[in-house]
Each structure stands twice: as structure tokens, then as C-alpha cells.
Design a protein around this motif. Structure first.
Motif, PDB file in Angstrom:
ATOM      1  N   LYS A  60      -5.425  15.777 -25.844  1.00  0.00           N
ATOM      2  CA  LYS A  60      -4.410  17.282 -26.566  1.00  0.00           C
ATOM      3  C   LYS A  60      -3.455  16.607 -27.373  1.00  0.00           C
ATOM      4  O   LYS A  60      -3.543  16.707 -28.299  1.00  0.00           O
ATOM      5  N   ASP A  61      -2.694  16.078 -26.661  1.00  0.00           N
ATOM      6  CA  ASP A  61      -1.977  15.387 -27.526  1.00  0.00           C
ATOM      7  C   ASP A  61      -2.010  14.427 -28.063  1.00  0.00           C
ATOM      8  O   ASP A  61      -0.942  14.342 -29.637  1.00  0.00           O
ATOM      9  N   VAL A  62      -2.836  13.610 -28.287  1.00  0.00           N
ATOM     10  CA  VAL A  62      -2.955  12.645 -29.777  1.00  0.00           C
ATOM     11  C   VAL A  62      -3.355  13.634 -30.117  1.00  0.00           C
ATOM     12  O   VAL A  62      -3.435  13.226 -31.745  1.00  0.00           O
ATOM     13  N   ASN A  63      -4.785  14.732 -30.000  1.00  0.00           N
ATOM     14  CA  ASN A  63      -4.554  15.515 -31.392  1.00  0.00           C
ATOM     15  C   ASN A  63      -3.555  16.058 -31.967  1.00  0.00           C
ATOM     16  O   ASN A  63      -3.597  16.348 -33.766  1.00  0.00           O
ATOM     17  N   THR A  64      -2.754  16.898 -31.139  1.00  0.00           N
ATOM     18  CA  THR A  64      -1.720  17.105 -31.759  1.00  0.00           C
ATOM     19  C   THR A  64      -0.950  16.427 -33.117  1.00  0.00           C
ATOM     20  O   THR A  64      -0.739  16.888 -33.605  1.00  0.00           O
ATOM     21  N   LEU A  65      -0.793  15.017 -32.470  1.00  0.00           N
ATOM     22  CA  LEU A  65       0.389  14.191 -33.407  1.00  0.00           C
ATOM     23  C   LEU A  65      -0.260  14.069 -34.260  1.00  0.00           C
ATOM     24  O   LEU A  65       0.032  14.445 -35.989  1.00  0.00           O
ATOM     25  N   ALA A  66      -1.487  13.798 -34.113  1.00  0.00           N
ATOM     26  CA  ALA A  66      -2.509  13.433 -35.210  1.00  0.00           C
ATOM     27  C   ALA A  66      -2.788  14.578 -36.612  1.00  0.00           C
ATOM     28  O   ALA A  66      -2.962  14.202 -37.927  1.00  0.00           O
ATOM     29  N   ASN A  67      -2.880  15.957 -35.547  1.00  0.00           N
ATOM     30  CA  ASN A  67      -2.796  16.550 -36.626  1.00  0.00           C
ATOM     31  C   ASN A  67      -1.655  17.550 -37.514  1.00  0.00           C
ATOM     32  O   ASN A  67      -1.651  18.272 -38.674  1.00  0.00           O
ATOM     33  N   PHE A  68      -0.853  16.224 -37.430  1.00  0.00           N
ATOM     34  CA  PHE A  68       0.854  16.545 -38.283  1.00  0.00           C
ATOM     35  C   PHE A  68       0.437  16.056 -39.770  1.00  0.00           C
ATOM     36  O   PHE A  68       1.414  15.837 -40.476  1.00  0.00           O
ATOM     37  N   GLY A  69      -0.978  15.559 -40.311  1.00  0.00           N
ATOM     38  CA  GLY A  69      -1.111  14.679 -41.263  1.00  0.00           C
ATOM     39  C   GLY A  69      -0.510  13.215 -41.463  1.00  0.00           C
ATOM     40  O   GLY A  69      -0.999  12.706 -41.150  1.00  0.00           O
ATOM     41  N   ASP A 121       1.283  -0.824   0.394  1.00  0.00           N
ATOM     42  CA  ASP A 121       0.007  -0.067  -0.113  1.00  0.00           C
ATOM     43  C   ASP A 121       1.076   1.130   0.081  1.00  0.00           C
ATOM     44  O   ASP A 121       0.724   2.227   1.125  1.00  0.00           O
ATOM     45  N   ASN A 122       1.574   1.337  -1.118  1.00  0.00           N
ATOM     46  CA  ASN A 122       2.521   2.575  -1.247  1.00  0.00           C
ATOM     47  C   ASN A 122       1.648   3.916  -1.891  1.00  0.00           C
ATOM     48  O   ASN A 122       1.329   3.555  -2.802  1.00  0.00           O
ATOM     49  N   THR A 123       1.583   3.977  -0.961  1.00  0.00           N
ATOM     50  CA  THR A 123      -0.044   6.110  -1.573  1.00  0.00           C
ATOM     51  C   THR A 123       0.729   6.506  -1.962  1.00  0.00           C
ATOM     52  O   THR A 123       0.226   7.111  -3.060  1.00  0.00           O
ATOM     53  N   ARG A 124       1.709   6.639  -2.258  1.00  0.00           N
ATOM     54  CA  ARG A 124       2.705   7.468  -3.425  1.00  0.00           C
ATOM     55  C   ARG A 124       2.543   6.941  -4.856  1.00  0.00           C
ATOM     56  O   ARG A 124       2.073   7.662  -5.944  1.00  0.00           O
ATOM     57  N   LEU A 125       1.921   5.907  -5.594  1.00  0.00           N
ATOM     58  CA  LEU A 125       2.053   5.071  -6.290  1.00  0.00           C
ATOM     59  C   LEU A 125       0.465   5.173  -6.488  1.00  0.00           C
ATOM     60  O   LEU A 125      -0.220   5.436  -8.238  1.00  0.00           O
ATOM     61  N   TYR A 126      -0.450   5.599  -5.389  1.00  0.00           N
ATOM     62  CA  TYR A 126      -2.004   6.254  -5.885  1.00  0.00           C
ATOM     63  C   TYR A 126      -1.692   7.363  -6.595  1.00  0.00           C
ATOM     64  O   TYR A 126      -2.922   8.201  -7.213  1.00  0.00           O
ATOM     65  N   ASP A 127      -0.853   8.175  -5.689  1.00  0.00           N
ATOM     66  CA  ASP A 127      -0.866   9.673  -6.503  1.00  0.00           C
ATOM     67  C   ASP A 127      -0.865   9.661  -7.607  1.00  0.00           C
ATOM     68  O   ASP A 127      -0.950  10.483  -8.508  1.00  0.00           O
ATOM     69  N   ILE A 128       0.805   9.215  -8.011  1.00  0.00           N
ATOM     70  CA  ILE A 128       1.185   9.388  -9.636  1.00  0.00           C
ATOM     71  C   ILE A 128      -0.446   8.383 -10.540  1.00  0.00           C
ATOM     72  O   ILE A 128      -1.080   8.927 -11.750  1.00  0.00           O
ATOM     73  N   ILE A 129      -1.024   7.363  -9.673  1.00  0.00           N
ATOM     74  CA  ILE A 129      -1.622   7.311 -10.811  1.00  0.00           C
ATOM     75  C   ILE A 129      -2.821   8.322 -10.707  1.00  0.00           C
ATOM     76  O   ILE A 129      -4.050   8.441 -12.367  1.00  0.00           O
ATOM     77  N   GLU A 130      -3.501   8.671  -9.682  1.00  0.00           N
ATOM     78  CA  GLU A 130      -4.265   9.881 -10.044  1.00  0.00           C
ATOM     79  C   GLU A 130      -4.379  11.588 -10.960  1.00  0.00           C
ATOM     80  O   GLU A 130      -4.657  11.478 -10.821  1.00  0.00           O
ATOM     81  N   ALA A 131      -2.773  11.500 -11.040  1.00  0.00           N
ATOM     82  CA  ALA A 131      -2.524  12.388 -11.651  1.00  0.00           C
ATOM     83  C   ALA A 131      -2.176  12.243 -12.998  1.00  0.00           C
ATOM     84  O   ALA A 131      -1.653  13.368 -14.213  1.00  0.00           O
ATOM     85  N   VAL A 132      -1.963  10.887 -13.480  1.00  0.00           N
ATOM     86  CA  VAL A 132      -2.518  11.050 -14.774  1.00  0.00           C
ATOM     87  C   VAL A 132      -3.322  12.156 -15.463  1.00  0.00           C
ATOM     88  O   VAL A 132      -4.598  11.458 -14.905  1.00  0.00           O
ATOM     89  N   SER A 133      -3.477  12.313 -16.432  1.00  0.00           N
ATOM     90  CA  SER A 133      -4.236  13.480 -16.953  1.00  0.00           C
ATOM     91  C   SER A 133      -5.176  12.766 -18.307  1.00  0.00           C
ATOM     92  O   SER A 133      -4.546  12.848 -19.319  1.00  0.00           O
ATOM     93  N   GLU A 134      -6.706  12.468 -18.423  1.00  0.00           N
ATOM     94  CA  GLU A 134      -6.780  11.698 -19.832  1.00  0.00           C
ATOM     95  C   GLU A 134      -6.921  13.354 -20.297  1.00  0.00           C
ATOM     96  O   GLU A 134      -6.751  13.423 -22.121  1.00  0.00           O
ATOM     97  N   ASN A 135      -7.314  14.297 -19.841  1.00  0.00           N
ATOM     98  CA  ASN A 135      -7.369  15.667 -20.991  1.00  0.00           C
ATOM     99  C   ASN A 135      -6.270  15.661 -22.315  1.00  0.00           C
ATOM    100  O   ASN A 135      -6.109  15.995 -23.114  1.00  0.00           O
ATOM    101  N   ARG A 136      -5.105  15.867 -20.869  1.00  0.00           N
ATOM    102  CA  ARG A 136      -3.755  15.936 -21.458  1.00  0.00           C
ATOM    103  C   ARG A 136      -3.560  14.961 -22.475  1.00  0.00           C
ATOM    104  O   ARG A 136      -2.753  15.755 -23.504  1.00  0.00           O
ATOM    105  N   ILE A 137      -3.838  13.981 -22.581  1.00  0.00           N
ATOM    106  CA  ILE A 137      -3.522  13.202 -23.610  1.00  0.00           C
ATOM    107  C   ILE A 137      -4.202  13.026 -24.763  1.00  0.00           C
ATOM    108  O   ILE A 137      -3.698  13.133 -25.532  1.00  0.00           O
TER     109      ILE A 137
END
Length: 444
Positions: free
Chosen positions: A39-48, A21-37
Motif C-alpha cells: 500500500k505504501d509503495v503504491n501511495t509513493l509511486a502515485n505521486f507521479g 533464540d530470542n522470541t521477541r525477534l521472531y514476533d517482530i518478523i511476523e509483525a511486518v506486513s506485506e500488505n502495508r508495504i
């Protein structure tokens, strides 16, 4: 004696709590952002197109623009964490001579970001995504090939993992990398693998992420929890002697890549129980390949993490509609919540491995014609103890374990060595464990 026994119990109890039960790993899970991912997928796809041989001059189209944007993202992340990342291009020149997938000579350019470890800076755990994309014809470098899932999803996940983990410090180093030339023959991985080997870097393992955003398979199955972990059974660099020993002592499915796969499986089961990791005992999909393979070829541990249900109408396809079927790897087909989950899978395993002491070396096993299994190993600097794992010979996972403290040998009484496979992991102060080491020596 009672006090010593009580102290031993308390230390073991504290270790168990930390390990499970290492709480730091739970914090890391929560910090991952669906919105940023997203946005980045859209940016990469928009390079044609990000075909390996596409435009390298334009700032809006082609692989040149894509890799400069990726480098800029890594640079921006580094600024936020007080220049904690060393960001650079690593490249190799390839020619069309004797290669049917290379239309013209070019540079294969990888984008590398290194977060140095505080105690073991020359020990590295790697997370990779692929920069390049392709249309139906891999030689066609002008047609639109957005590559939203294959593999903007893996690349976006790698960038997001860097954002999250750069806010922490680790004992071992982490490499976040965008690899090029995957569709033409795994050139980027081959180049980086040779680069790190020539540098003498100790590579703990490679987590290759290739397609982590699709949940609807071509077979109609929709599943946003299951993912596959591909790993080869034993290294291709093993010696004839090692192969001969396996005949008598076992280990056909216990190579270094397989242990890395089991590590990821166990960590996910502990910290992300809603997910369903699927161990696949194969280097990669049937007859296919990925960017972990060049590392395996040089003797490094490497696995592929990817979605469980692929949709082949959205891979390596020109964008078109035929007989009511929409072909093409476009953003609309990416499930960003799922990509977030698999990014978190990578992030917690990078953090765990980077926080752990090195794996024990020279692990030896004995116990022939006895009712006990005996072990010896070299002690590891900074390890506070060791954990013996064992499993039925038919089990894919380490199902039993015992923490044995700060010792260099131990006997499991009543455990018949003939009936199980065994391994040893190092354990750090806070319960983080190394990847399991399978015995390579015999106690006579």
C-alpha cells in the motif's frame, strides 16, 4: 567449588539460549506486513514524480506531497504508541552554483522520526530510505518517475519498521528517516550526518535501504532470498598511525562498518535462516554510491542493504517500451513479499542493537610469541558479560566465540594470536549483543 561450577554452567547455558533464540525477534518478523508495504509503495509511486526539484505545493504530485505524507504516517504511528516518536523535518539549502545536478536552488528536506531509548537516549541506530525518484535525466523534474523500487520500497520498509518497533521499548534510540536529494549527490544524507554530528549524538550505525523490492535481475536470475550488504573496509577518517599499525597487526577488513555488516549477517543467519545475506566488501556497487556514504565520510558506521539482482531497465528510466522491453520503475516490478523479508531483516537488527549494551571500548590484544591470546577492555555499564569472537584471517565472518562472563580481561589459552583475528562484544541481561569491537590497542 562444585556449586560455583554448576552455577557458572547454568548461567552460561541460560545466556546461550537467550542469545540464540530470542522470541521477541521472531514476533517482530511476523509483525511486518506485506500488505502495508504494498500500500505504501503504491501511495509513493502515485505521486507521479518525487524528483528533488519537483512540485512542493501540490497535495497530489511531487516531492512536497510525498514528504508531507511520510511525515503524516510517522505522526500517525506516534499517536498509536502514545507519542513515542519525535517527528520533524530536517533541511538544508542547496544552490545550483558549481553543481551540474542542481537545476535551481532548493531546500533538501528529510523526514525524521526518533524513538528515544530508555537507558541510552543519546545512542542511535538509524534506518533510512530515500524519498526522491528520477527519470532518465536526473535534471528532468516534470516527467513521471514513480520510483516504485528505487526507492519507494526502501522508504515503505522504513515506515513499516517504525510501525512494528514502536510497539516496543528499547535501551538505545532508533531513528527512522526518509532522506532526500540522493539522486543529485547524496545531499539528504550529508545534511543529516552533519546534523547528528553537530548535536553530539552517538551513532551506533546506519542501515541504508536502497532498492529492496526486485527479485528478477537484468541477467535473468530470479531470487527472492539473497540480498547484499555493502560495507567499506575501514573508516576514511582513520589516522596515519592507525593505517601504519594495520601493516603489523591486521584489520584491513575490520572497520566499524564492516563489523556492522557482520552483525546483520549473523543475526539473519540465526533468526531468518531461509534468507541468504551476501557480504559485499565494497562501499557500494562498482563506481556508485548511496546514502550511507555521507555518514561514513564523517566517521560513522554505515552499510547498504539491498536486493542482490538489479534490473537496470527499471532504474533511472523514463517509462516507455523499446524493442519489446518495458522500461521504467513501476509498481508491477516490485515483489512485496521480498520487500517484507528485507524490512524484517532491518527490524530485527534495529531491535537487537537497540536492546544491547554499548560496545566495549579500548579493547587491547596481546600474546606475541605465546600460545595464548590475551585481551583487556573497559567494562560497560549494564553489560552482564562479554563475548570474545575470533575467525581465520581469510574468513569474512566471526566463526568462533566464547562467552567469558563479567570480566575486563581474559586469556584464550591454546589460541595462537598470529593465526586469527579477534573482537569483543558486550552482552546484556537477555543475551542481546553489541556490535563487535576490533582491538585498537596492544598489550605489551
Amino acid at each position: 567449588m562444585k556449586k560455583l561450577a554448576l552455577l557458572s554452567f547454568v548461567l552460561t547455558f541460560m545466556y546461550t539460549i537467550n542469545a540464540q533464540d530470542n522470541t521477541r525477534l521472531y514476533d517482530i518478523i511476523e509483525a511486518v506486513s506485506e500488505n502495508r508495504i504494498e500500500k505504501d509503495v503504491n501511495t509513493l509511486a502515485n505521486f507521479g514524480t518525487r524528483n528533488t526539484f519537483s512540485d512542493t505545493i501540490s497535495n497530489t504530485r511531487g516531492i512536497g506531497a510525498a514528504r508531507r505524507w511520510i511525515k503524516n504516517e510517522f505522526d500517525s504511528i506516534s499517536k498509536i504508541c502514545n507519542n513515542c516518536l519525535n517527528v520533524f523535518y530536517q533541511k538544508d539549502f542547496v544552490t545550483k552554483e558549481n553543481n551540474k545536478r542542481i537545476p535551481h536552488d532548493t531546500w533538501i528536506v528529510n523526514v525524521v522520526a526518533i524513538q528515544k531509548g530508555t537507558k541510552y537516549p543519546n545512542h542511535y541506530i538509524i534506518m533510512s530510505g530515500d524519498i526522491d525518484s528520477r527519470a532518465s535525466n536526473t535534471m528532468d523534474f516534470t516527467t513521471d518517475a514513480p520510483g516504485a523500487n528505487d526507492n519507494a520500497s526502501g522508504m515503505a520498509g522504513t515506515i513499516e519498521a517504525a510501525r512494528v518497533l514502536s510497539q516496543y521499548t528499547f535501551e538505545n534510540s532508533i531513528i527512522y528517516v526518509g532522506l532526500s536529494g540522493e539522486e543529485q549527490g547524496l545531499f539528504g544524507g550529508a545534511g543529516l550526518a552533519k546534523y547528528v554530528k553537530d548535536k553530539g549524538w552517538n551513532i551506533i550505525g546506519v542501515l541504508n535501504n536502497d532498492m529492496i523490492g526486485n527479485i528478477k535481475g537484468v541477467d535473468g536470475v530470479i531470487d527472492n532470498r539473497t540480498f547484499r550488504i555493502f560495507s567499506e573496509p575501514t573508516p576514511p577518517t582513520e589516522t596515519d598511525r592507525e593505517r601504519r599499525l594495520r601493516r603489523f597487526y591486521g584489520g584491513e577488513v575490520d572497520g566499524i562498518s564492516r563489523q556492522l555488516a557482520r552483525y546483520v549477517y549473523k543475526n539473519v543467519k540465526t533468526y531468518m535462516p531461509e534468507m541468504n545475506p551476501m557480504l559485499v566488501y565494497r562501499l557500494d556497487r562498482f563506481g556508485r554510491g548511496g546514502h550511507h556514504r555521507p555518514f561514513n565520510d564523517l566517521g560513522f558506521a554505515g552499510i547498504r542493504i539491498m536486493e542482490a539482482h538489479e534490473n537496470y531497465t527499471q532504474q533511472h528510466q523514463d517509462i516507455r517500451t523499446e524493442n519489446g522491453i518495458h522500461y521504467g520503475d513501476v509498481v508491477e516490478h516490485v515483489n512485496f513479499g521480498y520487500a517484507k523479508k528485507l524490512t524484517a531483516v532491518n527490524a530485527i537488527n534495529l531491535a537487537s542493537i537497540a536492546s544491547a549494551p554499548p560496545a566495549p571500548k579500548n579493547v587491547a590484544i596481546g600474546g606475541i610469541v605465546e600460545a595464548s591470546a590475551k585481551f583487556k577492555w573497559d567494562k560497560v555499564e549494564s553489560a552482564k558479560g562479554y563475548k570474545i569472537y575470533w575467525r581465520d584471517t581469510t574468513s569474512p565472518t566471526w566463526d568462533n566465540s566464547r562467552y567469558v562472563g563479567d570480566v575486563s580481561e581474559f586469556t584464550l589459552k591454546g589460541i595462537v594470536v598470529d593465526n586469527y583475528f579477534f573482537g569483543i562484544a558486550s552482552v546484556g541481561d537477555d543475551g542481546y549483543e553489541s556490535v563487535v569491537t576490533f582491538p585498537s590497542k596492544i598489550i605489551r
